[in-house]
Design an enzyme around this catalytic site. Structure first.
Site, PDB file in Angstrom:
ATOM      1  N   HIS A   1       1.549  -5.896   1.874  1.00 54.50           N
ATOM      2  CA  HIS A   1       0.961  -6.669   2.283  1.00 54.50           C
ATOM      3  C   HIS A   1       0.220  -7.611   1.171  1.00 54.50           C
ATOM      4  O   HIS A   1      -0.553  -8.660   1.401  1.00 54.50           O
ATOM      5  CB  HIS A   1      -0.517  -5.767   1.955  1.00 54.50           C
TER       6      HIS A   1
ATOM      7  N   ASP B   1      -2.566 -14.957  -2.123  1.00 51.97           N
ATOM      8  CA  ASP B   1      -2.932 -13.848  -1.298  1.00 51.97           C
ATOM      9  C   ASP B   1      -2.094 -13.627  -0.335  1.00 51.97           C
ATOM     10  O   ASP B   1      -1.285 -14.320   0.336  1.00 51.97           O
ATOM     11  CB  ASP B   1      -4.326 -14.046  -0.508  1.00 51.97           C
TER      12      ASP B   1
END
Length: 498
Positions: A171, A384
């Site tokens: 992730h 991110d």
């Protein structure tokens, strides 16, 4: 993208369960829903398919108490807790995961603490998770391990003779070779990753970085193919390397945002701050989110463009996280100092306060109401893996009159680059200019951009993400995976109106 008729049982393995265990005032254990991108993405899928979710419950308790609490829950699938000792939480979670892997994978190696004891406990905890998988899984299950805390699980399972398909989804970003080389255990972690049958990454850049590391550090590995799924072959094994940007349940967010109750809450927020555009930032308290830089950019915009005075308000929501870690406590103090300084400089008589700072958890309904009310969203992390806030905001912008300002270093930028205003979060003046460009943007251009972002997110939603990952693990013909139409390598861009 429908799945093949064959439907294997799903065993999800993650650091945290989707529910949190905590003791009430009466001494009884209570189960409350968890939060975060993984929970948001996988809960609707697991409810639909059924299966097992293995993870840490987030509480210190004996095994019998924890198992009883989760056995009596009605989640719609089996919850299997892995109980960790306080030392394991400190050295595995706070230590190796959050003081080594998290900053390293976000290109912040100066934040790393390479304590050798962290690595030993990381291996022990991964072994504990692997034993839980052995106890709960059946032959033919598809085992899906999530994120950087559990990289070693497949290697532990293979060592115990498990031959089931095992997938891994990262992730976070994956760092470039020059940064990954700083990790003392670089060879062990890389070979552990190559014990999976399929590895999923958020972006093409992340997979490219991983392949660069494999080619440099694993001499017997060969990389083949192109497109959304590639192959790594070594020692007679084949590992599939796919790009699957995680997403949200678009329809659920859009439906709830369009409900009369949420529409009323959004209208109330706008009435409380009338005759101005609301700018929204929603972030977990973390140094990768660049909240101080964003606030400085907003202050720079106010200083340079007086036309913004009394015509914009920034609502910055910060969700508490890891407050017991000194670095995070210091970050909170810094954020509050910047908010105080900007408000002290620009607040005017008559009620205009430039920044409304909210430090608390929001319920889902409250969050969607904020999304619905805001005309501009500032999503500007230093880096991110994806950033689901950007996608949630677009899904909830049912009037399609909003603007998304997005960091070019967020994974979501690869998908939304053509329609969001991309910024370099390190560039304070550039981000300030983007805020002004968003403020001035005509309604027809706002709707053109937002409509296309919403269409892309609706097409590539969370169910597409799960189906694509499982197809990559199951199907023999990888030609079924062309690149996503909206997910092309990012070209040079200019922030502002196009």
């Amino acid at each position: 993208m429908p799945l093949p008729a064959r439907k294997e049982r799903l065993v999800v393995v993650s650091n945290r369960l989707p529910f949190i265990l905590a003791k009430g005032e009466d001494g009884e254990w209570r189960i409350t829903p968890g939060a975060g991108g993984l929970v948001t993405a996988l809960l609707p899928v697991l409810r639909d398919r059924g299966g097992v979710w293995i993870g840490w419950p987030g509480a210190h308790a004996n095994v019998e108490e924890v198992r009883h609490a989760f056995t009596s829950s009605e989640a719609g699938y089996t919850l299997v807790p892995v109980v960790l000792t306080p030392e394991e939480v400190h050295k595995f979670y706070q230590g190796f995961s959050n003081e080594i892997i998290w900053p390293l994978f976000h290109d912040l190696q100066s934040h790393c603490n390479f304590d050798p004891s962290y690595w030993r406990v990381y291996q022990e905890v991964n072994r504990k998770f692997a034993r839980a998988v052995l106890d709960e899984s059946q032959p033919g299950d598809f085992i899906w391990v999530h994120d950087y805390q559990l990289i070693n699980v497949a290697a532990e399972l293979r060592g115990r003779g498990v031959s089931s398909r095992i997938g891994f989804f990262l992730h976070t970003p994956f760092p470039s070779l020059d940064i990954y080389l700083k990790l003392p255990w670089r060879f062990q972690l890389l070979r552990a990753l190559l014990e999976y049958d399929v590895i999923g990454f958020q972006t093409l850049r992340d997979r490219r970085n991983f392949i660069q590391c494999v080619r440099a550090l694993v001499k017997d590995a060969g990389i083949h193919g192109k497109g959304q799924v590639m192959l790594a072959r070594m020692n007679g094994r084949e590992v599939r390397l796919g790009v699957f940007p995680i997403s949200i349940d678009y329809d659920a967010y859009a439906r709830e945002a369009g409900s009369p109750a949420i529409a009323e809450k959004g209208a109330q927020l706008r009435q409380l701050l009338p005759n101005r555009q609301l700018i929204l930032g929603v972030d977990r308290l973390d140094y990768t989110k660049a909240i101080p830089d964003r606030l400085e950019a907003f202050g720079a915009a106010l200083a340079r463009y007086p036309e913004l005075h009394q015509r914009v308000t920034l609502i910055q929501v910060v969700v508490p996280s890891r407050e017991d870690i000194p670095r995070y406590h210091e970050l909170r103090t810094r954020i509050e100092q910047i908010v105080g300084r900007i408000n002290g400089r620009f607040t005017q008589p008559g009620g205009w306060v430039p920044i409304h700072y909210v430090f608390q958890n929001l319920s889902r309904k409250e969050l969607i109401a904020y999304y619905r009310a805001a005309q501009i969203a500032l999503v500007t992390p230093l880096k991110d893996g994806m950033n689901l806030v950007a996608k949630e905001y677009c899904a909830c912008s049912t009037d399609e009159d909003s603007v998304l300002i997005l960091s070019e270093f967020a994974g979501a930028a690869a998908q939304l680059q053509h329609w969001a205003l991309l910024v370099n979060p390190y560039d304070i003046e550039g981000t300030a200019e983007a805020i002004v460009a968003a403020f001035r943007m005509p309604l027809d251009e706002r709707r053109w951009r937002m409509r296309r972002m919403r269409r892309s997110i609706r097409t590539y939603d969370v169910f597409w993400w799960v189906d694509a990952f499982l197809r990559a693990a199951i199907e023999k013909d990888l030609s079924a995976f062309p690149l996503m139409e909206d997910y092309l390598p990012r070209a040079n861009h200019e922030v502002g109106l196009r």
